[in-house]
Design a protein around this motif. Structure first.
Motif, mmCIF file in Angstrom:
data_model
loop_
_atom_site.group_PDB
_atom_site.id
_atom_site.type_symbol
_atom_site.label_atom_id
_atom_site.label_comp_id
_atom_site.label_asym_id
_atom_site.label_seq_id
_atom_site.Cartn_x
_atom_site.Cartn_y
_atom_site.Cartn_z
ATOM 1 N N GLY A 256 -13.621 -12.800 -30.389
ATOM 2 C CA GLY A 256 -13.576 -13.342 -29.044
ATOM 3 C C GLY A 256 -14.941 -13.703 -28.494
ATOM 4 N N HIS A 257 -14.944 -14.637 -27.538
ATOM 5 C CA HIS A 257 -16.190 -15.064 -26.889
ATOM 6 C C HIS A 257 -16.333 -14.477 -25.487
ATOM 7 N N GLY A 258 -15.313 -13.819 -25.022
ATOM 8 C CA GLY A 258 -15.322 -13.130 -23.743
ATOM 9 C C GLY A 258 -14.037 -12.341 -23.628
ATOM 10 N N ILE A 259 -14.028 -11.338 -22.745
ATOM 11 C CA ILE A 259 -12.856 -10.468 -22.628
ATOM 12 C C ILE A 259 -12.461 -10.300 -21.168
ATOM 13 N N ILE A 260 -11.165 -10.410 -20.918
ATOM 14 C CA ILE A 260 -10.590 -10.142 -19.604
ATOM 15 C C ILE A 260 -9.695 -8.914 -19.730
ATOM 16 N N VAL A 261 -9.858 -7.983 -18.798
ATOM 17 C CA VAL A 261 -9.063 -6.752 -18.816
ATOM 18 C C VAL A 261 -8.155 -6.729 -17.593
ATOM 19 N N THR A 294 -9.694 -7.583 -13.929
ATOM 20 C CA THR A 294 -9.014 -8.324 -12.868
ATOM 21 C C THR A 294 -7.537 -7.980 -12.779
ATOM 22 N N GLY A 295 -6.998 -8.191 -11.591
ATOM 23 C CA GLY A 295 -5.581 -7.968 -11.330
ATOM 24 C C GLY A 295 -5.262 -8.480 -9.945
ATOM 25 N N PRO A 296 -4.004 -8.436 -9.532
ATOM 26 C CA PRO A 296 -3.642 -8.873 -8.179
ATOM 27 C C PRO A 296 -4.230 -7.935 -7.137
ATOM 28 N N ALA A 297 -4.152 -8.335 -5.875
ATOM 29 C CA ALA A 297 -4.755 -7.547 -4.797
ATOM 30 C C ALA A 297 -4.250 -6.104 -4.788
ATOM 31 N N ALA A 317 -25.405 2.180 -15.492
ATOM 32 C CA ALA A 317 -25.778 1.086 -16.398
ATOM 33 C C ALA A 317 -24.542 0.409 -16.981
ATOM 34 N N ALA A 318 -23.484 1.196 -17.176
ATOM 35 C CA ALA A 318 -22.259 0.635 -17.754
ATOM 36 C C ALA A 318 -21.644 -0.408 -16.838
ATOM 37 N N THR A 319 -21.771 -0.202 -15.522
ATOM 38 C CA THR A 319 -21.136 -1.104 -14.571
ATOM 39 C C THR A 319 -21.828 -2.465 -14.505
ATOM 40 N N GLN A 320 -23.041 -2.551 -15.068
ATOM 41 C CA GLN A 320 -23.749 -3.828 -15.093
ATOM 42 C C GLN A 320 -23.195 -4.773 -16.155
ATOM 43 N N ARG A 321 -22.360 -4.234 -17.038
ATOM 44 C CA ARG A 321 -21.839 -5.048 -18.131
ATOM 45 C C ARG A 321 -20.484 -5.678 -17.807
ATOM 46 N N TYR A 322 -19.934 -5.405 -16.626
ATOM 47 C CA TYR A 322 -18.651 -6.020 -16.283
ATOM 48 C C TYR A 322 -18.620 -6.403 -14.808
ATOM 49 N N ARG A 323 -17.696 -7.306 -14.489
ATOM 50 C CA ARG A 323 -17.433 -7.705 -13.109
ATOM 51 C C ARG A 323 -15.978 -7.413 -12.785
ATOM 52 N N ILE A 324 -15.721 -7.046 -11.546
ATOM 53 C CA ILE A 324 -14.358 -6.828 -11.076
ATOM 54 C C ILE A 324 -14.006 -7.949 -10.106
#
Length: 460
Positions: A256-261, A294-297, A317-324
């Protein structure tokens, strides 16, 4: 009072002639697939074949299909003209007017292809190679190449992780995100099952049709212990069965080139910890790898709890590797497309391939198969003071063990025989883990149906 017998489900006997890489097999390969002795491959072939023949099933009990179709069997026959698969008492849901559904036939071919190649690739003579990190990555590469999913071309493959047991709002949200990804020409890779593994693919099919996207890829990556509990969803057009969960996870991050959770349960938490454990290594510090939760509200509290757990265990530091990103599918797709563009530029600068992420450093502790015995689960080192990637590796194993106890037949059998797994660690970490798992249970993220009986005990 007489018991009412359960009516027998309709079945079909059929002969299938595989194509696309399975025209010929050696006599030794055919013999392996027909071997019904202890340690032979026939029972594994039968379980995996039944899983794809019940594609679209909503059950997450690995024993359910075998109980519904106890007389199902598959035999591999070698002929002068090639290979023939003889099916007896196969589920009729896989057929239309006596003909097997084409997509199901392709998945069945993939089962035979991957099982026989794995039996050769992981044969005893390769044991020394599989004791090194580079050797395992090479094996993963060869398995994916044999499955014909390594395709040169611009990066466009988004891996989507999330639970098989999600609510209706969350499922519809995964479809909308998949639709927005498809509008931007991005293909989808998931764990191939239902729920959050199906939704993005379903949404992307409409967008790909609108954009006249030729040859879209809907890749499903599974492993033998999972496929019986999570049959492939009908949209998967490239099925890959990796030999174990660790090679399955490495396949996701190499391919994969990116991951969505999306929201999920213990399996999703395992995947997050696996990826963050790798990305937190110094060797991967500057490597771009877009990761969006990501997910619904209505799922905002879920991600807040996940975020809190990751901060407590792995540090800020771990939280710098993902966005919510909550409740905004177009923004998720825009951020992912931008992130993949940065991946493309980085691969060009590093002279790395677009189709397999060789630059990613995956240490051996993330590659060696973890067998969740009660002794191994109790011995996990879940304490503060360890390097974040080392703690992530053991946390990942803890969640992997719970997945095994929930849906994998061997793990379920261990729990039935010896009782729940016991997980030990620092009090605050165990308290946070217990709260997270309790939330999964309350939100019905552990099982699709029926009451959930915990396969674990948290011990501070």
């Amino acid at each position: 009072m007489n018991d009412i017998a359960t009516p027998a489900l309709p079945t079909v006997d059929a002969r299938i002639y595989p194509r696309g890489g399975l025209d010929v097999l050696s006599r030794e390969e055919v013999a392996r697939l027909r071997d019904a002795s202890a340690g032979g491959m026939h029972e594994l072939l039968r379980r995996c074949a039944l899983a794809v023949l019940t594609t679209g099933s909503t059950s997450d009990d690995p024993r359910a299909a075998r109980e519904l179709y106890p007389d199902f069997d598959i035999q591999v026959q070698q002929q002068d003209r090639g290979v023939r698969l003889d099916l007896s008492n196969a589920p009729s849901m896989a057929f239309v007017d006596g003909q097997i559904i084409r997509g199901v036939a392709e998945l069945l071919n993939a089962v035979v292809r991957d099982l026989i190649y794995t039996s050769v690739e992981l044969a005893p003579e390769y044991a020394d190679e599989l004791n090194t990190s580079a050797g395992v990555s090479d094996a993963v590469f060869r398995l994916l190449r044999n499955a014909r999913v390594l395709q040169p071309g611009d990066p466009n493959l988004v891996v989507c992780w999330g639970g098989h047991s999600i609510n209706r709002d969350e499922y519809m949200y995964t479809k909308e995100v998949g639709y927005q990804l498809g509008l931007r020409g991005l293909d989808i890779c998931t764990g191939c099952g239902p729920g959050a593994m199906k939704g993005p693919m379903k949404g992307a099919t409409i967008a790909h049709a609108k954009q006249r996207h030729r040859r879209p890829r809907y890749i499903g990556i599974t492993e033998p212990g999972i496929i019986a509990a999570e049959s492939p969803n009908p949209i998967v057009n490239h099925l890959v069965i990796m030999p174990d969960i660790e090679k399955r996870l490495e396949s996701f991050v190499r391919l994969g080139h990116g991951i969505i959770v999306f929201p999920g349960g213990v399996g999703t938490a395992e995947e997050i910890l696996y990826l963050l454990g790798i990305l937190l290594r110094e060797q991967n510090e500057h490597l771009p790898f877009p990761l969006i939760l990501t997910g619904p509200a209505g799922s905002a509290p879920y991600f807040e709890r996940i975020d809190q757990f990751l901060r407590l265990t792995l540090g800020d530091a771990a939280t710098q590797r993902y966005r919510i990103v909550v409740g905004d599918p177009p923004e998720v797709a825009r951020q992912m497309a931008d992130g993949i563009h940065r991946v493309r530029q980085y691969r060009i600068e590093q002279k790395d391939s677009f189709y397999f992420n060789w630059s990613l450093d995956v240490p051996l502790q993330f590659q060696q198969p973890f067998v969740p015995t009660h002794e191994a689960m109790a011995a996990l080192d879940l304490h503060h003071g360890r390097k974040p990637h080392e703690l992530a590796a053991d946390l990942r194993r803890a969640f992997s063990g719970i997945v095994a106890g929930n849906v994998k037949e061997e793990g379920m059998r261990r729990v039935e025989e010896f009782g729940p797994y016991q997980i030990h660690g620092d009090p605050d970490m165990m308290q946070a883990l217990d709260a997270l798992l309790r939330a999964f249970v309350e939100q019905r993220r552990m099982k699709i149906s029926g009451e959930y009986r915990p396969c674990y005990e948290i011990v501070a």
